[in-house]
Design a protein around this motif. Sequence first.
Motif, PDB file in Angstrom:
ATOM      1  N   ALA A 173      -3.842  -0.451   8.868  1.00 30.01           N
ATOM      2  CA  ALA A 173      -2.811   0.474   8.387  1.00 30.01           C
ATOM      3  C   ALA A 173      -3.342   1.901   8.442  1.00 30.01           C
ATOM      4  CB  ALA A 173      -2.420   0.121   6.952  1.00 30.01           C
ATOM      5  N   ASN A 174      -2.663   2.784   9.156  1.00 28.28           N
ATOM      6  CA  ASN A 174      -3.064   4.183   9.100  1.00 28.28           C
ATOM      7  C   ASN A 174      -1.967   5.058   8.509  1.00 28.28           C
ATOM      8  OD1 ASN A 174      -1.437   3.972  11.295  1.00 28.28           O
ATOM      9  ND2 ASN A 174      -3.128   4.068  12.766  1.00 28.28           N
ATOM     10  N   GLY A 175      -0.994   4.410   7.933  1.00 31.11           N
ATOM     11  CA  GLY A 175       0.051   5.138   7.235  1.00 31.11           C
ATOM     12  C   GLY A 175       0.668   4.242   6.174  1.00 31.11           C
ATOM     13  N   VAL A 176       1.450   4.843   5.325  1.00 27.71           N
ATOM     14  CA  VAL A 176       2.119   4.088   4.261  1.00 27.71           C
ATOM     15  C   VAL A 176       3.583   4.503   4.198  1.00 27.71           C
ATOM     16  CG1 VAL A 176       0.144   3.518   2.813  1.00 27.71           C
ATOM     17  CG2 VAL A 176       1.144   5.797   2.635  1.00 27.71           C
ATOM     18  N   PRO A 177       4.438   3.633   3.638  1.00 25.07           N
ATOM     19  CA  PRO A 177       4.133   2.367   2.977  1.00 25.07           C
ATOM     20  C   PRO A 177       3.749   1.265   3.980  1.00 25.07           C
ATOM     21  CG  PRO A 177       6.508   2.614   3.170  1.00 25.07           C
ATOM     22  CD  PRO A 177       5.894   3.901   3.652  1.00 25.07           C
ATOM     23  N   PHE A 178       2.961   0.320   3.489  1.00 25.71           N
ATOM     24  CA  PHE A 178       2.535  -0.804   4.306  1.00 25.71           C
ATOM     25  C   PHE A 178       2.658  -2.054   3.422  1.00 25.71           C
ATOM     26  CE2 PHE A 178      -1.171  -3.337   6.049  1.00 25.71           C
ATOM     27  CZ  PHE A 178      -0.516  -3.735   7.204  1.00 25.71           C
ATOM     28  N   PHE A 179       3.491  -2.971   3.862  1.00 29.07           N
ATOM     29  CA  PHE A 179       3.815  -4.174   3.074  1.00 29.07           C
ATOM     30  C   PHE A 179       3.153  -5.376   3.739  1.00 29.07           C
ATOM     31  CE2 PHE A 179       7.447  -2.272   0.740  1.00 29.07           C
ATOM     32  CZ  PHE A 179       7.675  -1.155   1.527  1.00 29.07           C
ATOM     33  N   VAL A 180       2.452  -6.195   2.962  1.00 33.37           N
ATOM     34  CA  VAL A 180       1.835  -7.402   3.510  1.00 33.37           C
ATOM     35  C   VAL A 180       2.304  -8.600   2.687  1.00 33.37           C
ATOM     36  CG1 VAL A 180      -0.319  -8.602   3.969  1.00 33.37           C
ATOM     37  CG2 VAL A 180      -0.149  -6.155   4.432  1.00 33.37           C
ATOM     38  N   GLY A 202       5.845   0.938   7.342  1.00 32.15           N
ATOM     39  CA  GLY A 202       6.824   2.002   7.237  1.00 32.15           C
ATOM     40  C   GLY A 202       8.070   1.582   6.481  1.00 32.15           C
ATOM     41  N   THR A 203       8.973   2.548   6.382  1.00 34.78           N
ATOM     42  CA  THR A 203      10.198   2.370   5.609  1.00 34.78           C
ATOM     43  C   THR A 203      11.263   1.762   6.498  1.00 34.78           C
ATOM     44  OG1 THR A 203       9.548   4.192   4.212  1.00 34.78           O
ATOM     45  CG2 THR A 203      11.863   3.607   4.165  1.00 34.78           C
ATOM     46  N   GLN A 204      11.242   0.456   6.573  1.00 33.18           N
ATOM     47  CA  GLN A 204      12.189  -0.265   7.420  1.00 33.18           C
ATOM     48  C   GLN A 204      13.507  -0.454   6.658  1.00 33.18           C
ATOM     49  OE1 GLN A 204      11.297  -1.763  10.523  1.00 33.18           O
ATOM     50  NE2 GLN A 204       9.077  -1.462  10.536  1.00 33.18           N
ATOM     51  N   PRO A 205      14.566  -0.859   7.370  1.00 34.09           N
ATOM     52  CA  PRO A 205      15.831  -1.138   6.682  1.00 34.09           C
ATOM     53  C   PRO A 205      15.687  -2.333   5.721  1.00 34.09           C
ATOM     54  CG  PRO A 205      16.134  -0.999   9.074  1.00 34.09           C
ATOM     55  CD  PRO A 205      14.660  -1.005   8.831  1.00 34.09           C
ATOM     56  N   TRP A 237       0.853  -1.183   0.000  1.00 35.85           N
ATOM     57  CA  TRP A 237       0.000   0.000   0.000  1.00 35.85           C
ATOM     58  C   TRP A 237       0.891   1.237   0.000  1.00 35.85           C
ATOM     59  CZ3 TRP A 237      -2.058  -4.512   1.749  1.00 35.85           C
ATOM     60  CH2 TRP A 237      -3.411  -4.756   1.473  1.00 35.85           C
ATOM     61  N   SER A 238       0.641   2.158  -0.910  1.00 30.91           N
ATOM     62  CA  SER A 238       1.450   3.382  -0.976  1.00 30.91           C
ATOM     63  C   SER A 238       0.655   4.495  -1.628  1.00 30.91           C
ATOM     64  CB  SER A 238       2.719   3.202  -1.829  1.00 30.91           C
ATOM     65  OG  SER A 238       2.990   1.893  -2.169  1.00 30.91           O
ATOM     66  N   ASP A 239       1.206   5.686  -1.518  1.00 28.31           N
ATOM     67  CA  ASP A 239       0.693   6.816  -2.275  1.00 28.31           C
ATOM     68  C   ASP A 239       1.864   7.406  -3.057  1.00 28.31           C
ATOM     69  OD1 ASP A 239      -0.889   8.754  -3.347  1.00 28.31           O
ATOM     70  OD2 ASP A 239      -1.352   9.759  -1.456  1.00 28.31           O
ATOM     71  N   ILE A 240       1.557   7.915  -4.248  1.00 30.58           N
ATOM     72  CA  ILE A 240       2.617   8.512  -5.075  1.00 30.58           C
ATOM     73  C   ILE A 240       3.165   9.760  -4.408  1.00 30.58           C
ATOM     74  CG2 ILE A 240       3.220   9.193  -7.429  1.00 30.58           C
ATOM     75  CD1 ILE A 240       1.703   6.470  -7.010  1.00 30.58           C
ATOM     76  N   ALA A 241       2.324  10.416  -3.588  1.00 33.07           N
ATOM     77  CA  ALA A 241       2.742  11.650  -2.923  1.00 33.07           C
ATOM     78  C   ALA A 241       3.474  11.380  -1.614  1.00 33.07           C
ATOM     79  CB  ALA A 241       1.516  12.523  -2.653  1.00 33.07           C
ATOM     80  N   CYS A 242       3.858  10.130  -1.375  1.00 33.61           N
ATOM     81  CA  CYS A 242       4.443   9.732  -0.091  1.00 33.61           C
ATOM     82  C   CYS A 242       5.937   9.469  -0.264  1.00 33.61           C
ATOM     83  CB  CYS A 242       3.719   8.477   0.397  1.00 33.61           C
ATOM     84  SG  CYS A 242       4.616   7.483   1.592  1.00 33.61           S
ATOM     85  N   PRO A 243       6.782  10.398   0.237  1.00 31.61           N
ATOM     86  CA  PRO A 243       8.231  10.209   0.042  1.00 31.61           C
ATOM     87  C   PRO A 243       8.744   8.914   0.668  1.00 31.61           C
ATOM     88  CG  PRO A 243       7.721  12.394   0.982  1.00 31.61           C
ATOM     89  CD  PRO A 243       6.445  11.622   0.982  1.00 31.61           C
ATOM     90  N   TRP A 244       8.183   8.545   1.815  1.00 33.91           N
ATOM     91  CA  TRP A 244       8.660   7.324   2.456  1.00 33.91           C
ATOM     92  C   TRP A 244       8.284   6.082   1.663  1.00 33.91           C
ATOM     93  CZ3 TRP A 244      12.616   7.596   5.135  1.00 33.91           C
ATOM     94  CH2 TRP A 244      12.840   8.637   6.035  1.00 33.91           C
ATOM     95  N   CYS A 245       7.210   6.179   0.874  1.00 33.51           N
ATOM     96  CA  CYS A 245       6.840   5.058  -0.005  1.00 33.51           C
ATOM     97  C   CYS A 245       7.880   4.899  -1.121  1.00 33.51           C
ATOM     98  CB  CYS A 245       5.455   5.290  -0.606  1.00 33.51           C
ATOM     99  SG  CYS A 245       4.147   5.444   0.632  1.00 33.51           S
ATOM    100  N   TYR A 246       8.300   6.024  -1.648  1.00 39.98           N
ATOM    101  CA  TYR A 246       9.318   6.049  -2.709  1.00 39.98           C
ATOM    102  C   TYR A 246      10.617   5.421  -2.199  1.00 39.98           C
ATOM    103  CZ  TYR A 246      12.387   8.734  -6.036  1.00 39.98           C
ATOM    104  OH  TYR A 246      13.290   9.146  -6.972  1.00 39.98           O
ATOM    105  N   VAL A 247      11.041   5.844  -1.011  1.00 43.98           N
ATOM    106  CA  VAL A 247      12.271   5.298  -0.418  1.00 43.98           C
ATOM    107  C   VAL A 247      12.068   3.836   0.004  1.00 43.98           C
ATOM    108  CG1 VAL A 247      13.924   5.534   1.480  1.00 43.98           C
ATOM    109  CG2 VAL A 247      13.022   7.591   0.354  1.00 43.98           C
TER     110      VAL A 247
END
Lengths: 238, 238
Positions: free
Chosen positions: A180-187, A196-199, A6-16
């Motif tokens: 999930a109340n935030g993104v990125p969210f990986f299932v 979130g943007t984990q290592p 789950w992500s949004d294009i406007a979400c920098p943490w999703c990009y990373v």
Amino acid sequence: MRVEIWSDIACPWCYVGKARFDKALAAFPHRDRVEVVHRSFELDPDRPKGEVEPVLTMLTRKYGMSEEQARAGEDGLGAQAAAEGLAYRTRGRDHGNTFDLHRLLHLAKEHGRQDELLALLYRANFAEERSLFTGGDERLVALAVEAGLDAGAARAVLADPDAYADAVRADEREAARLGANGVPFFVLDRTYGVSGTQPVGVFAQALARAWEERPSPEPVGRAGAEACGPDGCAVPRH
Amino acid sequence: MRVEIWSDIACPWCYVGKARFDKALAAFPHRDRVEVVHRSFELDPDRPKGEVEPVLTMLTRKYGMSEEQARAGEDGLGAQAAAEGLAYRTRGRDHGNTFDLHRLLHLAKEHGRQDELLALLYRANFAEERSLFTGGDERLVALAVEAGLDAGAARAVLADPDAYADAVRADEREAARLGANGVPFFVLDRTYGVSGTQPVGVFAQALARAWEERPSPEPVGRAGAEACGPDGCAVPRH
């Protein structure tokens, strides 16, 4: 195995986060058997489609940051992006409604081009000087074509606000159901969730664990129902 | 929710079972949120591609049935198919290798046309006078085009025996891992498995149960990792 992101294009943490996940996936021995699906999540769904605002302005207005805080935030995100080898414009980016982008990503999914389009949308939003939100439909059509989609099909989706709208909403309801109340969210295989943007190492570990513990479905219905196998097809009594 | 259905085009119970599952799905209130995926399973993978044989001959030769038993078996299957409203030719059908059909179904999956192509392959194999196995590649290309695929893409897949071969093999390995030794085999969200051609009610019950008990993924990684949510994006400390 299937990984839903789950992500949004406007979400920098999703990009990373996507770049970090992709690194873990590239090193995963069973990567050829992992299917990755993009799921829609809008961070700012109530923003009208035409309402475009500079990111720094949005950060100060909406979240009450000082200009200095907003710039420092973007600088920090730019540094994180750079650490993953990603281009990131820390000044001059725009923020806008992403509903149409998600609808296009669902079209791309039906044509097996979702990952390609997602990468192009991220690049356009985070790395290119030209705003993703002020180029009108033809800017998006050009990106869709670059991802391998048909221009006419992309135009038709953009012209019809109902096209794939239900698919976007369904993804968002599902995110809410999964907590999930935030993104990125990986299932991963609906068994493990990474928020979130984990290592990279966390993604690698999650892939390995989900692979090792792939679920075995519980049987439902009567045993010995009619089926075909190596010894032929059961012949019905009649 | 995702339902994976392992089947072979040469499997009469798969043809009947798919129709029963489709009836249960059509009556399922959340059907719009169910994604159905065809998975490959070959009943006769060792049969050389060009080796085509009448079904009745194959049944007597391979499974040691008497001609009467073989005909009675086909009649019984025809009756079961008719009960689901499906056409079924109980005499004169051919049996052959289905590897190319599965490879085409993987192409169709990438273009969102898998269910359409599967229905056409079933119809061609079970209901049409013209054999599915003796028309050469162009017969399959015509069916692919009818399913909405590009003729050139279908031709390219058929001309290259490696195209989607790994995808077919991966599906088959996964079936073995899940303990399926016959088809049809239905797996709902990797949580419930339905083996064989069960009554419509069993599929309806399995859909309802899997929906109700959709899994909640277990969190992996540290809590509070960088993410974007309704309150903005976490700003990295640096």
